[in-house]
Scaffold this active site. Structure first.
Site, PDB file in Angstrom:
ATOM      1  N   PRO A   3     -12.179  -0.065 -23.680  1.00 53.69           N
ATOM      2  CA  PRO A   3     -11.567  -0.558 -24.931  1.00 53.69           C
ATOM      3  C   PRO A   3     -11.741  -2.066 -25.104  1.00 53.69           C
ATOM      4  O   PRO A   3     -11.645  -2.562 -26.223  1.00 53.69           O
ATOM      5  CB  PRO A   3     -10.088  -0.188 -24.785  1.00 53.69           C
ATOM      6  CG  PRO A   3      -9.871   0.156 -23.356  1.00 53.69           C
ATOM      7  CD  PRO A   3     -11.195   0.515 -22.759  1.00 53.69           C
ATOM      8  N   SER A  43     -14.199  -3.676 -15.279  1.00 51.73           N
ATOM      9  CA  SER A  43     -14.363  -5.004 -15.886  1.00 51.73           C
ATOM     10  C   SER A  43     -15.744  -5.588 -15.578  1.00 51.73           C
ATOM     11  O   SER A  43     -16.082  -6.649 -16.089  1.00 51.73           O
ATOM     12  CB  SER A  43     -13.270  -5.943 -15.380  1.00 51.73           C
ATOM     13  OG  SER A  43     -13.279  -5.953 -13.974  1.00 51.73           O
ATOM     14  N   HIS A  82     -15.081   1.595  -2.634  1.00 50.44           N
ATOM     15  CA  HIS A  82     -14.043   0.733  -2.052  1.00 50.44           C
ATOM     16  C   HIS A  82     -13.078   1.494  -1.151  1.00 50.44           C
ATOM     17  O   HIS A  82     -11.946   1.076  -0.946  1.00 50.44           O
ATOM     18  CB  HIS A  82     -13.291  -0.002  -3.170  1.00 50.44           C
ATOM     19  CG  HIS A  82     -14.130  -1.010  -3.894  1.00 50.44           C
ATOM     20  ND1 HIS A  82     -13.853  -1.485  -5.150  1.00 50.44           N
ATOM     21  CD2 HIS A  82     -15.272  -1.644  -3.519  1.00 50.44           C
ATOM     22  CE1 HIS A  82     -14.785  -2.363  -5.524  1.00 50.44           C
ATOM     23  NE2 HIS A  82     -15.656  -2.472  -4.552  1.00 50.44           N
ATOM     24  N   CYS A 141      -5.910   2.663  20.777  1.00 52.16           N
ATOM     25  CA  CYS A 141      -6.043   1.347  21.412  1.00 52.16           C
ATOM     26  C   CYS A 141      -4.829   0.453  21.223  1.00 52.16           C
ATOM     27  O   CYS A 141      -4.799  -0.673  21.734  1.00 52.16           O
ATOM     28  CB  CYS A 141      -7.297   0.638  20.882  1.00 52.16           C
ATOM     29  SG  CYS A 141      -7.114   0.046  19.195  1.00 52.16           S
ATOM     30  N   GLN A 163     -15.148   2.896  -7.973  1.00 48.08           N
ATOM     31  CA  GLN A 163     -14.523   1.768  -7.275  1.00 48.08           C
ATOM     32  C   GLN A 163     -13.062   2.087  -7.000  1.00 48.08           C
ATOM     33  O   GLN A 163     -12.358   1.313  -6.371  1.00 48.08           O
ATOM     34  CB  GLN A 163     -14.597   0.510  -8.140  1.00 48.08           C
ATOM     35  CG  GLN A 163     -16.009   0.054  -8.420  1.00 48.08           C
ATOM     36  CD  GLN A 163     -16.032  -0.982  -9.530  1.00 48.08           C
ATOM     37  OE1 GLN A 163     -15.917  -2.169  -9.302  1.00 48.08           O
ATOM     38  NE2 GLN A 163     -16.179  -0.521 -10.757  1.00 48.08           N
ATOM     39  N   ARG A 197       1.761   1.738  -3.536  1.00 44.62           N
ATOM     40  CA  ARG A 197       0.615   2.267  -4.305  1.00 44.62           C
ATOM     41  C   ARG A 197       0.360   3.735  -3.968  1.00 44.62           C
ATOM     42  O   ARG A 197       0.023   4.539  -4.832  1.00 44.62           O
ATOM     43  CB  ARG A 197      -0.635   1.424  -4.028  1.00 44.62           C
ATOM     44  CG  ARG A 197      -0.515   0.030  -4.639  1.00 44.62           C
ATOM     45  CD  ARG A 197      -1.746  -0.800  -4.403  1.00 44.62           C
ATOM     46  NE  ARG A 197      -2.930  -0.254  -5.037  1.00 44.62           N
ATOM     47  CZ  ARG A 197      -4.175  -0.587  -4.698  1.00 44.62           C
ATOM     48  NH1 ARG A 197      -4.394  -1.460  -3.734  1.00 44.62           N
ATOM     49  NH2 ARG A 197      -5.197  -0.070  -5.320  1.00 44.62           N
ATOM     50  N   TYR A 245       0.820  -1.220   0.000  1.00 39.98           N
ATOM     51  CA  TYR A 245       0.000   0.000   0.000  1.00 39.98           C
ATOM     52  C   TYR A 245       0.849   1.263   0.000  1.00 39.98           C
ATOM     53  O   TYR A 245       0.480   2.262  -0.603  1.00 39.98           O
ATOM     54  CB  TYR A 245      -1.014  -0.026   1.158  1.00 39.98           C
ATOM     55  CG  TYR A 245      -2.231  -0.834   0.759  1.00 39.98           C
ATOM     56  CD1 TYR A 245      -3.229  -0.273  -0.033  1.00 39.98           C
ATOM     57  CD2 TYR A 245      -2.338  -2.174   1.093  1.00 39.98           C
ATOM     58  CE1 TYR A 245      -4.307  -1.021  -0.463  1.00 39.98           C
ATOM     59  CE2 TYR A 245      -3.420  -2.938   0.670  1.00 39.98           C
ATOM     60  CZ  TYR A 245      -4.405  -2.348  -0.108  1.00 39.98           C
ATOM     61  OH  TYR A 245      -5.465  -3.093  -0.543  1.00 39.98           O
TER      62      TYR A 245
HETATM   63  P1  OAD Z   1     -10.219  -4.089 -13.440  1.00 37.91           P
HETATM   64  O1  OAD Z   1      -8.695  -4.090 -13.419  1.00 37.91           O
HETATM   65  O2  OAD Z   1     -10.936  -5.329 -13.141  1.00 37.91           O
HETATM   66  O3  OAD Z   1     -10.724  -3.600 -14.855  1.00 37.91           O
HETATM   67  C1  OAD Z   1     -10.230  -2.453 -15.477  1.00 37.91           C
HETATM   68  C2  OAD Z   1     -11.019  -2.278 -16.740  1.00 37.91           C
HETATM   69  O4  OAD Z   1     -10.574  -1.074 -17.336  1.00 37.91           O
HETATM   70  C3  OAD Z   1     -10.811  -3.393 -17.775  1.00 37.91           C
HETATM   71  O5  OAD Z   1     -12.088  -3.834 -18.216  1.00 37.91           O
HETATM   72  C4  OAD Z   1     -10.044  -2.709 -18.895  1.00 37.91           C
HETATM   73  O6  OAD Z   1     -10.437  -3.178 -20.177  1.00 37.91           O
HETATM   74  C5  OAD Z   1     -10.477  -1.267 -18.727  1.00 37.91           C
HETATM   75  N1  OAD Z   1      -9.512  -0.274 -19.218  1.00 37.91           N
HETATM   76  C6  OAD Z   1      -8.177  -0.353 -19.312  1.00 37.91           C
HETATM   77  N2  OAD Z   1      -7.654   0.798 -19.789  1.00 37.91           N
HETATM   78  C7  OAD Z   1      -8.707   1.639 -19.970  1.00 37.91           C
HETATM   79  C8  OAD Z   1      -8.833   2.982 -20.425  1.00 37.91           C
HETATM   80  N3  OAD Z   1      -7.771   3.713 -20.769  1.00 37.91           N
HETATM   81  N4  OAD Z   1     -10.080   3.514 -20.494  1.00 37.91           N
HETATM   82  C9  OAD Z   1     -11.172   2.805 -20.123  1.00 37.91           C
HETATM   83  N5  OAD Z   1     -11.109   1.532 -19.691  1.00 37.91           N
HETATM   84  C10 OAD Z   1      -9.901   0.961 -19.608  1.00 37.91           C
HETATM   85  O7  OAD Z   1     -10.638  -2.914 -12.474  1.00 37.91           O
HETATM   86  P2  OAD Z   1     -12.039  -2.604 -11.807  1.00 37.91           P
HETATM   87  O8  OAD Z   1     -13.169  -2.984 -12.708  1.00 37.91           O
HETATM   88  O9  OAD Z   1     -11.956  -1.217 -11.309  1.00 37.91           O
HETATM   89  O10 OAD Z   1     -11.849  -4.040  -5.687  1.00 37.91           O
HETATM   90  O11 OAD Z   1     -12.004  -3.566 -10.616  1.00 37.91           O
HETATM   91  C11 OAD Z   1     -13.071  -3.472  -9.711  1.00 37.91           C
HETATM   92  C12 OAD Z   1     -12.604  -3.830  -8.358  1.00 37.91           C
HETATM   93  O12 OAD Z   1     -11.955  -5.075  -8.447  1.00 37.91           O
HETATM   94  C13 OAD Z   1     -11.535  -2.921  -7.773  1.00 37.91           C
HETATM   95  O13 OAD Z   1     -12.078  -1.787  -7.158  1.00 37.91           O
HETATM   96  C14 OAD Z   1     -10.914  -3.809  -6.777  1.00 37.91           C
HETATM   97  C15 OAD Z   1     -10.810  -5.058  -7.629  1.00 37.91           C
HETATM   98  O14 OAD Z   1     -10.867  -6.205  -7.013  1.00 37.91           O
HETATM   99  C16 OAD Z   1     -11.386  -4.208  -4.444  1.00 37.91           C
HETATM  100  O15 OAD Z   1     -10.215  -4.028  -4.160  1.00 37.91           O
HETATM  101  C17 OAD Z   1     -12.428  -4.585  -3.455  1.00 37.91           C
END
Ligand code: OAD
Length: 243
Positions: free
Chosen positions: A213, A188, A119, A149, A101, A70, A67
């Protein structure tokens, strides 16, 4: 980029747009998406295994190293044209609810207001034992401790298997249940309950628009699917609204 027929009319007549963003929106800011291979030191770790309460219990120092890495990466990043276009879009419609998210705070840094963080936030610390309120913790140690604590502090993000903050969940359910347009951007559409919001919106008659995309489980269900990066598609969409 050619926008699908009818899309601009739908956006122009919208009274309430509900936007859900995922890590793809920050990809053009140089923040790796969640499922993308992590770089350098973290290449061999699977983020889905690090972002769990079990991983923190097993090796809190490792999780804090991840973290901190990040946090440094995000602190160096800047919002991109996609983030800024969402600020402009909010100014052009009667109501816009932004649910993210993402834990990186880049929407807020771009100027979006009332962002609902599904999140949590990367830069907030929480006590892993109680509900103590933490500010200014000593971060020079491997695992920072709660001043109230003595329990271990943890990053203030939602991990796999944990609940979504109640106020963000309520706001998201209300917005998806009452919007007339639902925009799903850079996610995604795999992680619930966020992935279910588009369906709530669609069931009550909202038009679902996806910007990504790559194809996702939502692509085939969407009224409009724009296969493009959000940093390209969103500014163009907002510019077209202004014409
Ligand atoms: P993902 O890494 O699952 O998905 C990212 C999405 O962004 C993919 O579908 C890519 O195709 C798309 N992508 C990549 N580049 C892009 C761009 N320039 N413009 C638009 N889209 C693009 O990430 P999340 O869907 O955010 O949760 O994941 C959801 C959650 O899953 C996160 O918040 C995290 C993870 O587990 C927790 O940590 C609880």
């Amino acid at each position: 980029m050619t926008l699908p027929d009818g899309l601009i009319d739908v956006l122009r007549s919208a009274r309430h747009i509900c936007v859900l963003t995922g890590s793809g929106v920050s990809a053009e800011s140089g923040v790796p998406t969640f499922r993308e291979a992590q770089t350098g030191l973290w290449e061999k770790f699977d983020p889905q295994q690090l972002a769990t309460p079990e991983a923190f219990q097993h090796d809190p120092a490792l999780i804090w190293r991840w973290y901190r890495w990040r946090r440094e990466l995000v602190a160096r990043a800047e919002p991109n044209p996609g983030h800024y276009a969402l600020v402009d879009l909010a100014a052009r419609v009667p109501q816009l609810t932004l649910i993210t998210q993402n834990v990186d705070g880049l929407h807020q840094r771009a100027g979006s207001r009332d962002v609902r963080e599904f999140h949590g936030n990367l830069f907030v610390d929480r006590c892993s034992v109680g509900d103590c309120v933490i500010t200014g913790a000593d971060m020079r140690v491997d695992v920072p401790l709660c001043r109230e604590c003595g329990g271990r502090l943890r990053p203030g993000v939602v991990w796999f298997g944990e609940s979504i903050p109640a106020d963000a969940l309520r706001a998201a359910d209300n917005a998806a249940g009452s919007c007339d347009v639902f925009l799903s951007i850079g996610t995604s559409s795999l992680v619930w309950p966020a992935a279910g919001l588009a369906e709530i919106a669609q069931r009550q008659g909202a038009s679902v628009i996806e910007i990504n995309p790559d194809a996702t489980p939502l692509t085939g269900q969407s009224r409009f699917a724009i296969s493009e990066k959000s940093g390209v598609a969103l500014p163009e969409l907002v510019d077209s609204l202004a014409l």
